[in-house]
Scaffold this motif. Structure first.
Motif, short mmCIF file in Angstrom:
data_model
loop_
_atom_site.label_atom_id
_atom_site.label_comp_id
_atom_site.label_asym_id
_atom_site.label_seq_id
_atom_site.Cartn_x
_atom_site.Cartn_y
_atom_site.Cartn_z
N ARG A 183 0.27 1.84 -0.61
CA ARG A 183 -1.16 2.12 -0.58
C ARG A 183 -1.90 1.05 0.19
O ARG A 183 -2.76 1.35 1.04
CB ARG A 183 -1.71 2.22 -2.01
N GLU A 223 -4.07 1.26 3.65
CA GLU A 223 -5.45 0.83 3.63
C GLU A 223 -5.71 -0.25 4.67
O GLU A 223 -6.72 -0.23 5.39
CB GLU A 223 -5.82 0.30 2.23
N ILE A 273 -3.95 9.36 2.73
CA ILE A 273 -5.38 9.13 2.48
C ILE A 273 -5.85 9.97 1.30
O ILE A 273 -6.59 9.50 0.42
CB ILE A 273 -6.19 9.48 3.75
N LYS A 274 -5.38 11.21 1.28
CA LYS A 274 -5.76 12.09 0.18
C LYS A 274 -5.13 11.63 -1.12
O LYS A 274 -5.78 11.64 -2.18
CB LYS A 274 -5.33 13.52 0.50
N ARG A 275 -3.86 11.22 -1.05
CA ARG A 275 -3.15 10.83 -2.27
C ARG A 275 -3.75 9.58 -2.89
O ARG A 275 -3.96 9.51 -4.12
CB ARG A 275 -1.68 10.60 -1.94
N TYR A 276 -4.04 8.57 -2.03
CA TYR A 276 -4.53 7.31 -2.56
C TYR A 276 -6.05 7.21 -2.53
O TYR A 276 -6.61 6.16 -2.86
CB TYR A 276 -3.94 6.15 -1.75
N GLN A 277 -6.72 8.31 -2.11
CA GLN A 277 -8.18 8.35 -2.08
C GLN A 277 -8.74 7.18 -1.27
O GLN A 277 -9.66 6.46 -1.70
CB GLN A 277 -8.76 8.37 -3.49
N VAL A 323 -10.70 5.38 1.89
CA VAL A 323 -11.95 5.63 2.59
C VAL A 323 -11.74 5.30 4.05
O VAL A 323 -11.23 4.23 4.40
CB VAL A 323 -13.10 4.77 2.01
#
Length: 579
Positions: free
Chosen positions: A537, A541, A569-573, A575
């Motif tokens: 993650r 990021e 990006i979707k899995r770990y939300q 930005v």
């Protein structure tokens, strides 16, 4: 009966026979006169004149009966008409129009029964001649229209009968075949020098399974054919002229050729040589290498150098399409196959590719259930749309790419071994840029030259110390990262400067030592062991932060596809920063 009576009877019979012979002779002469006239309008003018040759009338008129019963004069012959004189009116049968012939006797004379018989036979002949003239005119008009249509077509049109004899050929077809129209018409196609391969395809083949490209000695022809009761009609176009136009109809354009693949590295050159050789066939190809090494460029170059291949190049990124839509995108569906399906159905990528090339990008991301379906399609060479039982022949050549180690995926059980072998008929392994550092100066100069040509500005160069830093850099995003970095630095140059003097921040060792330690590394410097998922993650990021939310560059630096990055990006939300 006395001798005198018998003599009188014989004389009477002979006299009648002579009269009949004279009548027959007149009919024959009239028939010859009418038959010698070809045009419909000429016949209209001739019929009244010839009518006066078969009867004792002095004037004749050809009339057309109108819908209201009135008569319209078409033509006349002879002297003036006295309405008080005797006349006869005889219809012209089989003329296709409601025509009558009116003949007028001279003042003080009458028309006999023999005149009526002669006129009846004559009008039947005249009506038949008019019908023939109308039919001939219609045929000539249709032939002229067909000839004008064929001449106006840019595509070559060739018409053969069942025996393979050329019945029609327009100028475009004659030009592409290298023959003269007058020399080809009426000849068997196979007897024309150099055209035997085309004749074999058109005459002996099945129009529904024709190859799209046929080679003749001086050209490669793209053909389309349609059978009819009397033979076959084919459209012809040279491959060189057909390719650019056909490309506008496909979803993806193959822009790159082998000239765009620049390298002096032995491993890269070996892969390039294998690609050149395999482009001459249609076997499946697997191209592996890290993200940004040029896998799709190789696929496009192979497609563009394949002789005789249809110009369609269709690419699909397996990782970027949700698994629930992937099957319909690849294989298509019939109308109403599922909720939300188009009523008209949808052609899958295999159908769209036709006889061209289908690129399956990031094949390693394909779900296991889809791998089984793909394997069956590749083995049986047929595709079935969702909701259909009809087999559609598969003609496209398949090229698959992956940044993953597919052999390791097979060992881990995430990729089918049989599909791996089916795709890897020919395997191209592309080395990363850090293993061919000698290519960095070549690539830098190439991208700078391309950038300058696009903006029509003077050539741009790189200072030696900057080039040295570029060669030392590891290039985790490979050639894609290098191309983007060079374009970015060139775009920042002032208009009056043509030399890059500044080392890009992303590869400057001093800046990286001072402040490039990742926040996730600092957070773990106390000695704690982070879970692998947390490490992943933070890596994603950090890449997004480093490249200010640019997904393409972040994915290239991480060595993953954009589809994979979007999933993370979707899995770990995460930005997407635009700072």
């Amino acid at each position: 009966m006395t001798h005198a009576m018998r003599s009188a009877s014989l004389a009477s019979a002979l006299e009648a026979s002579a009269v009949d012979r004279d009548a027959i002779g007149e009919v024959v002469a009239v028939n010859g006169e009418i038959a010698s006239v070809d045009g419909f309008d000429d016949l209209i003018e001739t019929i009244p004149r010839v009518a006066l040759m078969v009867c004792s009338a002095t004037a004749a008129e050809l009339m057309e009966v109108q819908s209201d019963g009135t008569l319209k004069l078409l033509s006349r012959s002879g002297g003036g008409v006295e309405t008080t004189c005797p006349r006869m009116q005889v219809p012209l049968g089989e003329s296709g129009r409601n025509l009558v012939l009116i003949v007028w006797a001279a003042p003080g004379t009458t028309l006999t029964a023999r005149d009526l018989e002669q006129l009846t036979v004559y009008c039947s002949l005249a009506g038949t001649s008019l019908a023939r003239a109308r039919s001939d005119a219609a045929v000539r008009e249709a032939a002229a229209c067909d000839a004008a249509t064929l001449a106006a077509l840019r595509d070559g049109v060739l018409v053969l009968d069942r025996k393979g004899v050329v019945r029609s050929i327009n100028h475009a077809a004659a030009g592409v075949l290298g023959v003269k129209r007058e020399h080809a018409l009426g000849r068997r196609l196979r007897d024309i020098p150099g055209l035997a391969p085309l004749a074999l395809t058109l005459v002996a083949g099945d129009p529904t399974s024709f190859p799209e490209v046929v080679r003749i000695p001086h050209a490669e022809l793209v053909i389309r054919a349609q059978a009819y009761d009397g033979g076959i009609v084919a459209t012809l176009r040279s491959l060189s002229s057909a390719k650019p136009q056909a490309r506008t109809r496909v979803q993806s354009d193959a822009r790159y050729t082998f000239d765009d693949l620049i390298s002096n590295d032995p491993a890269f050159l070996e892969a390039l040589e294998i690609a050149r050789r395999v482009s001459q066939s249609d076997v499946p190809i697997l191209i592996t290498g890290e993200s940004g090494t040029g896998k799709e460029m190789f696929a496009q170059a192979i497609h563009n150098s394949t002789p005789g291949i249809a110009p369609s190049f269709v690419g699909i990124n397996v990782a970027a399409i949700p698994r629930e839509l992937l099957e319909s995108e690849l294989f298509g569906y019939e109308g109403g196959a599922f909720t939300g399906a188009r009523s008209s159905g949808h052609a899958g990528k295999f159908e769209v590719a036709g006889r061209g090339t289908l690129l399956l990008d990031e094949i390693g991301e394909m779900p296991m259930e889809m791998q089984a379906r793909l394997l069956r399609v590749l083995q049986e060479r047929v595709v079935q749309r969702l909701g259909s039982t009809r087999n559609i022949p598969l003609h496209a050549r398949v090229i698959a790419t992956s940044h993953r180690d597919l052999e390791g995926a097979v060992a881990a059980g995430t990729f089918r071994l049989d599909l791996f072998h089916r795709l890897r008929v020919v395997h191209l392994r592309l080395p990363p840029l850090r293993q061919r550092r000698g290519d960095v100066p070549l690539l830098v100069k190439h991208y700078l030259r391309t950038y300058a040509d696009r903006l029509q500005r003077t050539p741009i160069d790189v200072a030696p110390e900057v080039m040295a830093q570029l060669e030392r850099y590891e290039w985790p995003g490979n050639v894609r990262e290098l191309a983007n970095l060079i374009e970015g630095e060139a775009s920042l140059l002032p208009p009056d400067q043509n030399l890059i003097l500044r080392v890009p921040a992303s590869i400057d060792p001093a800046r990286r030592r001072d402040g490039s330690r990742s926040t996730w590394v600092q957070a773990s410097s106390s000695g704690e062991i982070l879970p692998l998922e947390e490490v992943e993650r933070r890596a994603f990021e950090e890449a997004l932060l480093r490249y200010a939310g640019n997904v393409a560059r972040a994915a290239g630096a991480l060595g993953v596809s954009k589809g994979t990055l979007y999933n993370k990006i979707k899995r770990y939300q995460l930005v997407l920063s635009n700072r």
